[in-house]
Design an enzyme around this catalytic site. Structure first.
Site, PDB file in Angstrom:
ATOM      1  N   HIS A  14       0.726  -0.683   0.037  1.00  0.00           N
ATOM      2  CA  HIS A  14       0.158  -0.069  -0.418  1.00  0.00           C
ATOM      3  C   HIS A  14       0.958   1.239   0.037  1.00  0.00           C
ATOM      4  O   HIS A  14       0.908   2.182  -0.811  1.00  0.00           O
ATOM      5  CB  HIS A  14      -0.889   0.279   0.981  1.00  0.00           C
ATOM      6  CG  HIS A  14      -2.004   1.595   1.083  1.00  0.00           C
ATOM      7  ND1 HIS A  14      -3.194   1.375   1.505  1.00  0.00           N
ATOM      8  CD2 HIS A  14      -1.973   1.956   2.266  1.00  0.00           C
ATOM      9  CE1 HIS A  14      -3.506   2.459   0.452  1.00  0.00           C
ATOM     10  NE2 HIS A  14      -2.910   3.336   1.816  1.00  0.00           N
ATOM     11  N   LEU A  67       4.338   1.738  -1.641  1.00  0.00           N
ATOM     12  CA  LEU A  67       4.549   1.336  -2.843  1.00  0.00           C
ATOM     13  C   LEU A  67       3.699   1.737  -3.710  1.00  0.00           C
ATOM     14  O   LEU A  67       4.400   2.408  -4.144  1.00  0.00           O
ATOM     15  CB  LEU A  67       5.418   0.116  -2.775  1.00  0.00           C
ATOM     16  CG  LEU A  67       6.225  -0.068  -2.209  1.00  0.00           C
ATOM     17  CD1 LEU A  67       6.602  -2.055  -1.843  1.00  0.00           C
ATOM     18  CD2 LEU A  67       7.762   0.100  -2.279  1.00  0.00           C
ATOM     19  N   ARG A  87       8.898  16.673  14.412  1.00  0.00           N
ATOM     20  CA  ARG A  87       7.563  17.320  13.270  1.00  0.00           C
ATOM     21  C   ARG A  87       6.279  17.433  13.880  1.00  0.00           C
ATOM     22  O   ARG A  87       5.193  18.533  13.453  1.00  0.00           O
ATOM     23  CB  ARG A  87       7.158  15.264  12.696  1.00  0.00           C
ATOM     24  CG  ARG A  87       8.786  15.153  11.295  1.00  0.00           C
ATOM     25  CD  ARG A  87       7.323  14.599  10.823  1.00  0.00           C
ATOM     26  NE  ARG A  87       7.444  13.067  11.369  1.00  0.00           N
ATOM     27  CZ  ARG A  87       8.110  12.054  11.180  1.00  0.00           C
ATOM     28  NH1 ARG A  87       9.070  11.827  10.528  1.00  0.00           N
ATOM     29  NH2 ARG A  87       8.482  10.678  11.863  1.00  0.00           N
ATOM     30  N   ASP A 144       9.406  16.184  23.395  1.00  0.00           N
ATOM     31  CA  ASP A 144       9.116  17.473  22.544  1.00  0.00           C
ATOM     32  C   ASP A 144       8.060  18.010  23.224  1.00  0.00           C
ATOM     33  O   ASP A 144       7.352  17.668  24.219  1.00  0.00           O
ATOM     34  CB  ASP A 144       8.859  17.363  21.286  1.00  0.00           C
ATOM     35  CG  ASP A 144       7.740  15.850  21.307  1.00  0.00           C
ATOM     36  OD1 ASP A 144       6.164  16.550  21.513  1.00  0.00           O
ATOM     37  OD2 ASP A 144       7.710  15.128  20.844  1.00  0.00           O
ATOM     38  N   ARG A 172       0.024   5.104  11.654  1.00  0.00           N
ATOM     39  CA  ARG A 172      -0.120   6.332  12.182  1.00  0.00           C
ATOM     40  C   ARG A 172      -1.399   6.961  12.566  1.00  0.00           C
ATOM     41  O   ARG A 172      -2.136   6.699  12.361  1.00  0.00           O
ATOM     42  CB  ARG A 172       0.575   7.027  10.469  1.00  0.00           C
ATOM     43  CG  ARG A 172       1.540   6.771  10.095  1.00  0.00           C
ATOM     44  CD  ARG A 172       1.484   7.450   8.588  1.00  0.00           C
ATOM     45  NE  ARG A 172       1.258   6.407   7.631  1.00  0.00           N
ATOM     46  CZ  ARG A 172       1.500   7.088   5.944  1.00  0.00           C
ATOM     47  NH1 ARG A 172       1.638   7.547   6.213  1.00  0.00           N
ATOM     48  NH2 ARG A 172       0.595   5.599   6.020  1.00  0.00           N
ATOM     49  N   GLY A 228       6.173  10.141   7.283  1.00  0.00           N
ATOM     50  CA  GLY A 228       6.788   8.784   6.916  1.00  0.00           C
ATOM     51  C   GLY A 228       5.960   7.839   6.188  1.00  0.00           C
ATOM     52  O   GLY A 228       4.290   7.738   6.396  1.00  0.00           O
ATOM     53  N   GLY A 237       5.769   5.374   8.552  1.00  0.00           N
ATOM     54  CA  GLY A 237       5.300   4.506  10.001  1.00  0.00           C
ATOM     55  C   GLY A 237       6.292   3.891  10.269  1.00  0.00           C
ATOM     56  O   GLY A 237       6.092   2.536  11.201  1.00  0.00           O
ATOM     57  N   GLY A 297       9.188   4.335  11.387  1.00  0.00           N
ATOM     58  CA  GLY A 297      10.330   5.258  12.100  1.00  0.00           C
ATOM     59  C   GLY A 297      10.091   4.418  13.987  1.00  0.00           C
ATOM     60  O   GLY A 297      11.121   3.630  14.010  1.00  0.00           O
ATOM     61  N   LEU A 298       9.230   4.768  14.297  1.00  0.00           N
ATOM     62  CA  LEU A 298       9.573   4.302  15.854  1.00  0.00           C
ATOM     63  C   LEU A 298       9.454   1.985  15.607  1.00  0.00           C
ATOM     64  O   LEU A 298       9.590   1.612  17.185  1.00  0.00           O
ATOM     65  CB  LEU A 298       8.282   4.316  16.324  1.00  0.00           C
ATOM     66  CG  LEU A 298       8.077   6.052  16.912  1.00  0.00           C
ATOM     67  CD1 LEU A 298       6.150   6.553  17.442  1.00  0.00           C
ATOM     68  CD2 LEU A 298       8.752   6.142  18.190  1.00  0.00           C
TER      69      LEU A 298
END
Length: 457
Positions: A256, A258, A366, A389, A408, A419, A421, A423-424
């Site tokens: 999805h 891509l 972000r 943050d 996300r 991004g 989703g 990263g974490l």
């Protein structure tokens, strides 16, 4: 000398290994039992023979004592009476037979003079072949001295002991094979019943396929090792099912993710090729480049996750977290809080840990309202790295879910694309690969990501 061929020596071992577990257990149990029975039979016959010999020796000795007492009292009858077939000879000082039982020779002593003297001194019974004296079989003989130089020789046939031992041996020889056969049959049945749950497990495992991933193996009622094995295998199937579900979800989510940049690139190129005369090619190239960079980041994240899932880490070396945080803070112009004492050093891959900090800092930038702070300190035996943050934060019920892949949120922390989703998810997988933990907590206002990794020893 020619050595035996190793291949020939290995054939019995190979044949044995190819047999079924039921056969091997039954054969091994039967062999051990046969050995135990053989040893037991040998010990039994030896003990029985010793007991019978001792019994004859006691009878012969008692009879000899009686004859000595009668001789000393000069009350011996002629011939000597013996109701139990005991052979008695009474010899005078010159070695002549002066009295004897009717079942023995009255002229020739059973033992010559030297043998008689040795037997009196030894005080022990001895074996004597009775055939030279027209007596069948072996005799058990005892010699005692009496008054006036009289010698008493008492003997008894050993044939009854030999007969008893032979009979016992025949019974054991005939009964042991029958007993072994019976016990082998019982062992075969018992082992078969014991292995039946394993056969059920095997059939159940054969039925678990790609179309029946949620199927579980049968668990026996008995709380034994097979029950523990079945439970462990079912737990393994559960983990494999979960891993398969995660893998399918990952493939679906990756496809999805891509599809969106590929569709955007395709649309931009199709529009540009359809209307080349009115197209701003620089703007088109920039748009395609942006989608290409997004695809590149997604591919790198997926490769990083695949490497971490396989347990493959980079170089294991000491990494100074304070220095790593200092460089990141200088690069982004962020506030840095260092704890007291020496810089915390952990053992791991510097590139992976730098990616962890970059992902946390990027996520914080972000969503921050104005400030992002990096903190590093040593807390006992672990190093603690924090990124704080002052953004809108994350509800407590979603703070674990955001570590899932391609997750996300739909609130203010996702006001841009942010991004794919991953990263974490990369942060948690990397930290756990280094033996640490990561969690999110409320910073009032904002959010704080806390990473804890064991210090280098």
């Amino acid at each position: 000398m020619r050595l035996p061929d190793p291949a020939v020596l290995a054939r019995p071992v190979t044949w044995w290994r190819r047999q079924s577990l039921r056969f091997r257990v039954t054969a091994a149990a039967t062999a051990v039992l046969a050995l135990a029975l053989a040893v037991s039979a040998y010990v039994f016959v030896a003990v029985l023979g010793e007991a019978l010999v001792r019994r004859i020796d006691d009878q012969v000795y008692q009879r000899a004592r009686e004859i000595v007492a009668l001789s000393d009292a000069d009350r011996l009858s002629d011939p000597v009476v013996s109701a139990d077939n005991t052979i008695v000879q009474v010899l005078d000082r010159d070695g002549r037979v002066v009295d004897a039982t009717p079942n023995t020779d009255r002229l020739v002593p059973l033992l010559p003079a030297p043998a008689r003297e040795a037997a009196v001194r030894a005080g022990e019974p001895l074996f004597l072949d009775g055939r030279p004296y027209a007596l069948p079989g072996t005799l058990r003989v005892r010699v005692l001295g009496a008054d006036r130089g009289v010698t008493v020789i008492v003997a008894r046939s050993f044939a009854e002991v030999e007969s008893s031992l032979v009979t016992t041996g025949h019974v054991l020889i005939a009964g042991m094979p029958l007993l072994l056969a019976l016990l082998a049959a019982v062992s075969w049945l018992v082992v078969g019943r014991t292995l039946r749950p394993i056969a059920l497990l095997r059939r159940g495992a054969a039925e678990v396929g790609a179309t029946a991933r949620s199927r579980r193996l049968p668990v026996p009622e008995a709380r034994d090792e097979v029950h523990a094995l079945a439970t462990t295998l079912n737990d393994m199937l559960g983990r494999l099912e979960e891993a398969d579900a995660r893998q399918r979800a990952l493939v679906s989510d990756a496809a999805h993710e891509l599809r969106s940049p590929l569709a955007s690139m395709r649309l931009q190129l199709e529009v540009a090729l359809s209307h080349p005369e009115g197209q701003d090619w620089k703007e088109t190239a920039e748009g395609v480049l942006e989608d290409t960079l997004r695809l590149s980041r997604l591919a790198e994240d997926l490769l990083a996750l695949a490497r971490l899932d396989e347990g493959r880490l980079g170089r294991r070396e000491p990494v100074d977290l304070a220095e790593l945080a200092r460089r990141t803070a200088e690069r982004h112009g962020l506030a840095l809080d260092l704890g007291p004492g020496p810089s915390p050093v952990v053992v791991g891959d510097a590139l992976d840990l730098r990616r962890v900090l970059a992902n946390l800092v990027g996520n914080a930038l972000r969503h921050a309202a104005s400030t992002v702070r990096i903190g590093v300190r040593a807390d006992g035996a672990v190093a603690e790295l924090t990124v704080t943050d002052d953004g809108p934060g994350i509800p407590p019920e979603d703070r674990e879910r955001v570590f899932d892949r391609f997750t996300r949120l739909d609130d203010a922390r996702s006001r841009d694309d942010g991004g794919a989703g991953l990263g974490l998810a990369i942060v948690r997988t990397t930290v756990e690969a280094h033996g640490g933990t990561v969690h999110l907590e409320d910073a009032s206002p904002g959010l704080r990501a806390v990473v804890r990794i064991p210090l280098a020893r």
